[in-house]
Design a protein around this motif. Structure first.
Motif, PDB file in Angstrom:
ATOM      1  N   LEU A 112       0.817  -1.208   0.000  1.00  0.00           N
ATOM      2  CA  LEU A 112       0.000   0.000   0.000  1.00  0.00           C
ATOM      3  C   LEU A 112       0.852   1.260   0.000  1.00  0.00           C
ATOM      4  O   LEU A 112       0.662   2.140  -0.832  1.00  0.00           O
ATOM      5  CB  LEU A 112      -0.882  -0.023   1.245  1.00  0.00           C
ATOM      6  N   PHE A 113       1.775   1.323   0.925  1.00  0.00           N
ATOM      7  CA  PHE A 113       2.526   2.578   1.073  1.00  0.00           C
ATOM      8  C   PHE A 113       3.803   2.625   0.267  1.00  0.00           C
ATOM      9  O   PHE A 113       4.358   3.707   0.046  1.00  0.00           O
ATOM     10  CB  PHE A 113       2.830   2.835   2.555  1.00  0.00           C
ATOM     11  N   GLY A 114       4.273   1.475  -0.150  1.00  0.00           N
ATOM     12  CA  GLY A 114       5.495   1.444  -0.951  1.00  0.00           C
ATOM     13  C   GLY A 114       5.484   2.426  -2.107  1.00  0.00           C
ATOM     14  O   GLY A 114       6.424   3.210  -2.282  1.00  0.00           O
ATOM     15  N   PRO A 115       4.427   2.405  -2.908  1.00  0.00           N
ATOM     16  CA  PRO A 115       4.406   3.332  -4.040  1.00  0.00           C
ATOM     17  C   PRO A 115       4.527   4.793  -3.606  1.00  0.00           C
ATOM     18  O   PRO A 115       5.157   5.591  -4.293  1.00  0.00           O
ATOM     19  CB  PRO A 115       3.041   3.084  -4.681  1.00  0.00           C
ATOM     20  N   PHE A 116       3.938   5.120  -2.466  1.00  0.00           N
ATOM     21  CA  PHE A 116       4.032   6.507  -1.989  1.00  0.00           C
ATOM     22  C   PHE A 116       5.464   6.877  -1.667  1.00  0.00           C
ATOM     23  O   PHE A 116       5.944   7.945  -2.022  1.00  0.00           O
ATOM     24  CB  PHE A 116       3.195   6.700  -0.724  1.00  0.00           C
ATOM     25  N   VAL A 117       6.097   5.952  -0.959  1.00  0.00           N
ATOM     26  CA  VAL A 117       7.484   6.195  -0.604  1.00  0.00           C
ATOM     27  C   VAL A 117       8.296   6.458  -1.859  1.00  0.00           C
ATOM     28  O   VAL A 117       9.114   7.388  -1.927  1.00  0.00           O
ATOM     29  CB  VAL A 117       8.055   4.981   0.157  1.00  0.00           C
ATOM     30  N   GLU A 118       8.034   5.654  -2.837  1.00  0.00           N
ATOM     31  CA  GLU A 118       8.793   5.799  -4.077  1.00  0.00           C
ATOM     32  C   GLU A 118       8.517   7.133  -4.760  1.00  0.00           C
ATOM     33  O   GLU A 118       9.446   7.863  -5.129  1.00  0.00           O
ATOM     34  CB  GLU A 118       8.404   4.652  -5.008  1.00  0.00           C
ATOM     35  N   VAL A 119       7.233   7.426  -4.901  1.00  0.00           N
ATOM     36  CA  VAL A 119       6.886   8.662  -5.607  1.00  0.00           C
ATOM     37  C   VAL A 119       7.356   9.889  -4.829  1.00  0.00           C
ATOM     38  O   VAL A 119       7.831  10.870  -5.408  1.00  0.00           O
ATOM     39  CB  VAL A 119       5.362   8.727  -5.856  1.00  0.00           C
ATOM     40  N   LEU A 120       7.255   9.786  -3.534  1.00  0.00           N
ATOM     41  CA  LEU A 120       7.753  10.881  -2.711  1.00  0.00           C
ATOM     42  C   LEU A 120       9.228  11.090  -2.965  1.00  0.00           C
ATOM     43  O   LEU A 120       9.731  12.221  -2.967  1.00  0.00           O
ATOM     44  CB  LEU A 120       7.519  10.539  -1.231  1.00  0.00           C
ATOM     45  N   GLY A 121       9.881   9.977  -3.170  1.00  0.00           N
ATOM     46  CA  GLY A 121      11.303  10.069  -3.473  1.00  0.00           C
ATOM     47  C   GLY A 121      11.558  10.866  -4.727  1.00  0.00           C
ATOM     48  O   GLY A 121      12.474  11.682  -4.787  1.00  0.00           O
ATOM     49  N   TYR A 122      10.734  10.607  -5.755  1.00  0.00           N
ATOM     50  CA  TYR A 122      10.933  11.340  -6.997  1.00  0.00           C
ATOM     51  C   TYR A 122      10.830  12.835  -6.753  1.00  0.00           C
ATOM     52  O   TYR A 122      11.371  13.640  -7.488  1.00  0.00           O
ATOM     53  CB  TYR A 122       9.903  10.948  -8.051  1.00  0.00           C
ATOM     54  N   ILE A 123      10.090  13.194  -5.734  1.00  0.00           N
ATOM     55  CA  ILE A 123       9.943  14.620  -5.429  1.00  0.00           C
ATOM     56  C   ILE A 123      11.125  15.128  -4.611  1.00  0.00           C
ATOM     57  O   ILE A 123      11.647  16.213  -4.857  1.00  0.00           O
ATOM     58  CB  ILE A 123       8.641  14.870  -4.643  1.00  0.00           C
ATOM     59  N   THR A 124      11.534  14.311  -3.644  1.00  0.00           N
ATOM     60  CA  THR A 124      12.580  14.814  -2.745  1.00  0.00           C
ATOM     61  C   THR A 124      13.944  14.914  -3.416  1.00  0.00           C
ATOM     62  O   THR A 124      14.803  15.674  -2.976  1.00  0.00           O
ATOM     63  CB  THR A 124      12.728  13.937  -1.494  1.00  0.00           C
ATOM     64  N   ILE A 125      14.159  14.122  -4.440  1.00  0.00           N
ATOM     65  CA  ILE A 125      15.471  14.188  -5.084  1.00  0.00           C
ATOM     66  C   ILE A 125      15.753  15.570  -5.670  1.00  0.00           C
ATOM     67  O   ILE A 125      16.761  16.193  -5.314  1.00  0.00           O
ATOM     68  CB  ILE A 125      15.615  13.112  -6.183  1.00  0.00           C
TER      69      ILE A 125
END
Lengths: 494, 414, 125
Positions: A364-377
């Protein structure tokens, strides 16, 4: 004066640390799941020497099965499907086709081809369903029944089929899937071995794109020649061989494919059948079963049997794939939320402590973590805290790990079923396993995030049951090995 | 000295790539090895198979040793074993015994018996399985011992092997195993015993009274499915057993034997307090063709339980013209469910169609009877079939008449 | 006994090779078919003196094949011996009703099978 920059930097770095742990936990879990699956696959392979299947076929003791086929606008393939189901290798069985208010000539074709007549068949309406307009049967072919009803969706159709069925076991089959000849014999085997305990069994779903199909039968197995389906072949191998086998061994299998599953009717009726308002009624049913059976403190089994095969077509375009994954993920969120009381609840054993948390935290949350990463980079880069080297290394690592998991799944396939015999198949699978980490997985995560968003805002796709909509096989464990990738590169340089 | 994050990362990458490369290499090597081996085996099999087949198909008593190029290499031996086992499944009787003799002559049976003592469970299981297929009597004692193996897979294969080899010594422990459902799947055991036929009958009859209730249920099932007349007395006793499951299964078994002599006992069972017994008795009577039971069956159409009603209806349908009459009379029963069930049965039996065809009959009496019948069915609200016929029937006269009646008679809410 | 041409329809490769071998040992010429369609084609083209038929076949069921053989004027007269795993009473009766000359269930006796083959051939050739 608040130093926004500093606060933001701290946040980003903190997030980053957290992501490393998350990533570590997620991938360790994948490795464990893989190892458990490996162990079980080896055991399974060693168990099957001479086939018991002929004996099961001839035996009078083998329980009869009702095959339920929900159909909505399947005029193109329905006759073929019925032919191939009627010819299935099994002793006593019946085929119940439920015409779910088709707007094309599905019903007419079937009635005409098999010379069916309306009957006043008497059955017990144990589950609530939408109205049945008529039941058709033929005196010559007593094991084919066609139920015509008002549109109600797949869950509703299955419930209707359950009402009309005569036998203690039922098998739900998608109208556009192809069940292998011996699949029923194989999937009923656990029921013969543990008759008191078995409640449900699922088989493996393999991808029909690229296979030669004749007369409703797969006569030649091959790989698709477009990349998108090939990625899905690898994904399914991972999800089934490397995922579900493991979960099944740990007695916490949460999903049985709607495309092909065998259930004990009495237990399904006891939990109220399929849920009409769920997007993924197969997942919802299994969760309900676990809930019910655990609360009753019964000894039971819900297992995955890797050798009965159901062939199904997967989307070959992004658009259709997006819709499918959107529905799966929305259904997942919905079902997990509904059964949230099972989380961390000691009454539910491994399911409560391992399976449910896994699904929530990682699926469930994995995708969020990933997408959030795309933002934080990019954010980190702008703030100047981006450690580029580290980031790059981490990216490489996570991609390699993703490839590792895919190749591991191909390994499982090669040591067990070897359905793809040629060297070129092996090469394609390996290539697919490598390439899917460069974009495919990431796109799937995006779909999942959008799905969650849709769920929260309750978008209107509930009732949309197009032809694609009847295919089920949520690929649990196919997850986001790339999840932590993007984020962990954000570290201050040492 | 502590490592920096970066170094750890590089190390992990290196390890993962290493493992990945190893796995890929393993896959490729495994596949190549497997293909080479299979090709080799195919060639050897093509050479050895015709000889083994000639031995198996021959009538004379020459040993297999005279057909094969001895001594055999280990690989060839394994292939010959595989061929013998493949063929064994096809044969029975004297032909099958030739296979057993061949396996003994080549030392394959002895090897498999040794295999029962292997350390790994799958080797023991494989050995048990092979011995069953080989059919060598030498294996009976070791297999009986294997019934106590800690692994359930081994136990099951040993049981199956004993069932295949047959003989009283093989079957006795299997019958005893019926008493232990925690260790044995009752269904599998029953299958095995059914396959063993007469040998199982002797043993079951003898051991029956000593078995616990659930085992008696399985035993009755087996006896019924073997369809052995020798069980008749036992069935008559068991249909009065204190345990309801036993009674139900006895009734079922009586149906399988289909001996008209059971009619009395079954009619008694139709009044049993447990619905499962009543349902099974109804089903069984249908198979017996016992006309005397018709009144009681008609009564059972108004039973509380769905299955009893349904089975009673099926039975009446199977009992010829008198049964049919009873079903037609049931259309007037007080109980709604009974009436509906009767319609369903009449329809499945094609009787409604018969009456519908009579609507255009030249014989006035028949027409009148047909009209009355159709009106009754419509009044019950069971019009699906009739509506269908009103449109689809081949005779125009019939269609017209049917439509007329359908319009005139109000559909009952019964 | 005269050598005859026999068509063997059997999908299990081992069973096929074994039975074909048995028949060839008796001096017969054996054509092999692995599924229903191939069996029908071979029956029409090769006109065997006897067909040995397994009813469990992939694709077209052997029962259907038997019916087709008896329905087709070209093949109606060819005697069929069913050699099948389907061993229940209903199966045997049905096979004989459709027109099989004889029905042998698997597992079988080799000598018994050969004897029945010989008798059919003696009767019909």
């Amino acid at each position: 004066m608040i130093d926004w920059r500093a606060i933001l930097s701290d946040l980003v770095l903190g997030f980053n640390d957290w992501v490393l742990w998350y990533f570590g936990a997620l991938n360790s879990f994948y490795v464990i799941l893989f190892l458990v699956s490996l162990y079980e696959v080896l055991r399974f392979v060693k168990r099957t020497f001479f086939s018991d299947y002929e004996q099961i076929l001839k035996s009078e003791m083998t329980w009869p099965i009702s095959i339920i086929v929900p159909a909505h606008n399947e005029a193109r393939t329905i006759v073929e499907t019925i032919h191939s189901l009627l010819g299935v290798n099994y002793g006593e069985f019946e085929v119940i086709v439920v015409n779910d208010g088709s707007t094309d000539d599905t019903l007419q074709k079937v009635v005409r081809t098999f010379d069916l007549k309306r009957t006043d068949r008497v059955y017990r309406r144990t589950l609530e369903t939408s109205d049945v307009r008529g039941i058709y049967a033929s005196l010559e072919m007593p094991n084919l029944v066609v139920v015509d009803k008002v549109r109600g969706g797949k869950a509703d159709s299955l419930n209707t089929g359950i009402n009309v069925s005569r036998y203690p076991l039922y098998c739900s089959v998608d109208a556009d899937s192809i069940i292998e000849d011996n699949a029923l014999l194989r999937v009923v085997k656990p029921f013969m071995e543990h008759p008191e305990e078995m409640v449900a069994a699922g088989g493996i779903v393999r991808i029909a794109n690229g296979c030669k199909v004749r007369d409703g039968r797969v006569v030649d197995i091959g790989l698709p020649n477009r990349m998108l389906p090939i990625f899905q072949v690898v994904e399914y191998l991972r999800a089934f061989l490397s995922g579900r086998i493991g979960w099944s061994t740990m007695r916490s299998l949460l999903i049985i494919s709607g495309a092909f599953g065998l259930y004990r009717k009495a237990d399904v009726v006891a939990v109220g059948g399929y849920d009409r308002f769920s997007q993924t009624e197969d997942l919802e049913l299994v969760l309900k079963l676990h809930d019910h059976l655990r609360r009753q403190k019964r000894r039971y089994r819900i297992v995955f049997v890797p050798d009965p095969v159901c062939w199904t077509e997967v989307p070959s375009t992004f658009r259709v794939l997006a819709r499918q994954r959107n529905r799966w993920h929305r259904g997942l969120v919905q079902s997990l939320w509904r059964h949230r009381r099972m989380m961390f609840n000691p009454k539910y054993g491994v399911i409560g402590w391992v399976a449910m948390p896994y699904f929530v935290l990682f699926e469930l949350f994995g995708p969020f973590v990933e997408v959030l990463g795309y933002i934080t980079i990019p954010l980190a880069y702008m703030l100047g805290v981006l450690n580029f080297d580290f980031f790059l290394l981490f990216l490489i690592f996570s991609i390699i790990f993703g490839i590792f998991l895919s190749i591991a799944a191909v390994l499982l396939e090669e040591i067990s079923f070897r359905r793809y015999p040629g060297w070129q198949h092996l090469a394609m699978l390996v290539l697919g396993g490598v390439l899917e980490n460069f974009g495919f997985r990431q796109v799937l995560s995006l779909f999942k995030v959008k799905a969650f968003w849709d769920y929260l805002w309750r978008r209107k796709s509930w009732g949309r049951m197009e032809r694609e909509g009847f295919r089920q096989a949520p690929a649990a464990g196919a997850g986001a090995a790339g999840a932590g990738a993007a984020n962990a590169g954000v570290r201050p340089s040492r | 000295m502590t490592y920096s994050d970066r170094e750890i990362l590089v190390l992990t990458i290196a390890v993962t790539v290493g493992v990945l490369a190893l796995i890929t290499l393993a896959i490729v090597l495994n596949k190549a090895w497997r293909e080479a081996r299979e090709a080799f085996d195919r060639r050897r099999r093509a050479a050895l198979e015709p000889e083994v087949f000639r031995y198996a198909g021959a009538a004379e008593a020459r040993s297999i040793r005279e057909y094969l190029p001895l001594p055999l290499t280990p690989r060839d031996r394994a292939i010959v074993e595989a061929i013998l086992l493949d063929v064994a499944g096809l044969l029975k009787g004297a032909s099958r015994e030739r296979i057993a003799t061949a396996c003994e002559a080549l030392g394959l049976a002895a090897e498999a018996i040794d295999g029962l003592g292997a350390r790994r469970w799958w080797r023991r299981a494989e050995a048990a399985e092979k011995l069953g297929v080989m059919g060598s009597k030498q294996a009976v004692e070791p297999l009986v011992a294997a019934l106590k193996d800690p692994s359930d897979e081994v136990r099951m294969r040993a049981a199956r092997a004993l069932g295949r080899i047959r003989g009283r010594t093989s079957i006795r422990p299997l019958v005893q195993a019926l008493s232990d459902p925690s260790r044995w799947s009752a269904i599998r055991l029953a299958e095995i015993l059914i396959g063993a036929g007469d040998d199982a009958v002797d043993e079951l009859l003898q051991a029956f009274d000593g078995l616990p209730a659930h085992a008696r249920v399985s035993a009755l099932d087996v006896l019924g499915r073997i369809r052995t007349p020798r069980a008749a007395d036992l069935l008559r006793r068991s249909i009065r057993d204190p345990d309801a499951d036993v009674r139900a299964r006895a009734a079922h078994a009586m149906g399988l034997l289909a001996d008209p002599g059971f009619a009395g006992a079954l009619m008694g069972a139709l009044a049993d307090e447990a619905w499962a017994v009543r349902a099974m008795a109804a089903k069984a009577i249908g198979r017996l063709g016992a006309q005397a039971a018709i009144p009681v069956l008609a009564e059972r159409m108004s039973d509380r339980e769905w299955w009893v009603r349904s089975n009673a209806g099926d039975a009446l349908r199977a009992l010829g013209p008198a049964g049919r009459e009873a079903l037609i009379r049931t259309l007037d029963a007080a109980d709604t469910y009974a009436r509906h069930q009767a319609v369903a049965q009449l329809e499945e039996g094609g009787i409604i169609d018969e009456y519908v065809a009579d609507l255009a009959s030249a014989d006035a009496a028949r027409r009148v009877a047909a009209i009355a019948f159709v009106e009754k069915v419509i009044a019950l609200g069971r019009v699906d079939r009739l509506s269908h016929q009103a449109v689809e029937h081949t005779q125009e006269g019939v269609r017209r008449k049917l439509l007329e009646i359908l319009k005139a008679v109000p559909e009952g809410a019964s | 006994m005269k050598a005859a041409r026999v068509l063997l329809a059997e999908s299990d490769p081992v069973a096929r090779r074994f039975v074909a071998g048995l028949l060839r040992q008796q001096g017969h010429e054996v054509d092999e078919a692995a599924d229903g369609e191939a069996a029908l084609r071979a029956a029409r083209e090769r006109r065997p003196h006897l067909i040995v038929l397994e009813t469990v076949l992939p694709g077209r069921d052997g029962g259907e094949v038997l019916e087709a053989l008896k329905a087709d004027a070209a093949t109606r007269r060819i005697p069929v011996l069913v050699l099948s795993v389907r061993s229940r009473e209903e199966d045997v009766v049905r096979g004989l009703e459709i027109g099989a000359e004889d029905y042998v269930t698997k597992p079988f006796h080799t000598q018994e099978l050969l004897l029945r083959v010989r008798k059919i051939l003696a009767r019909t050739t």
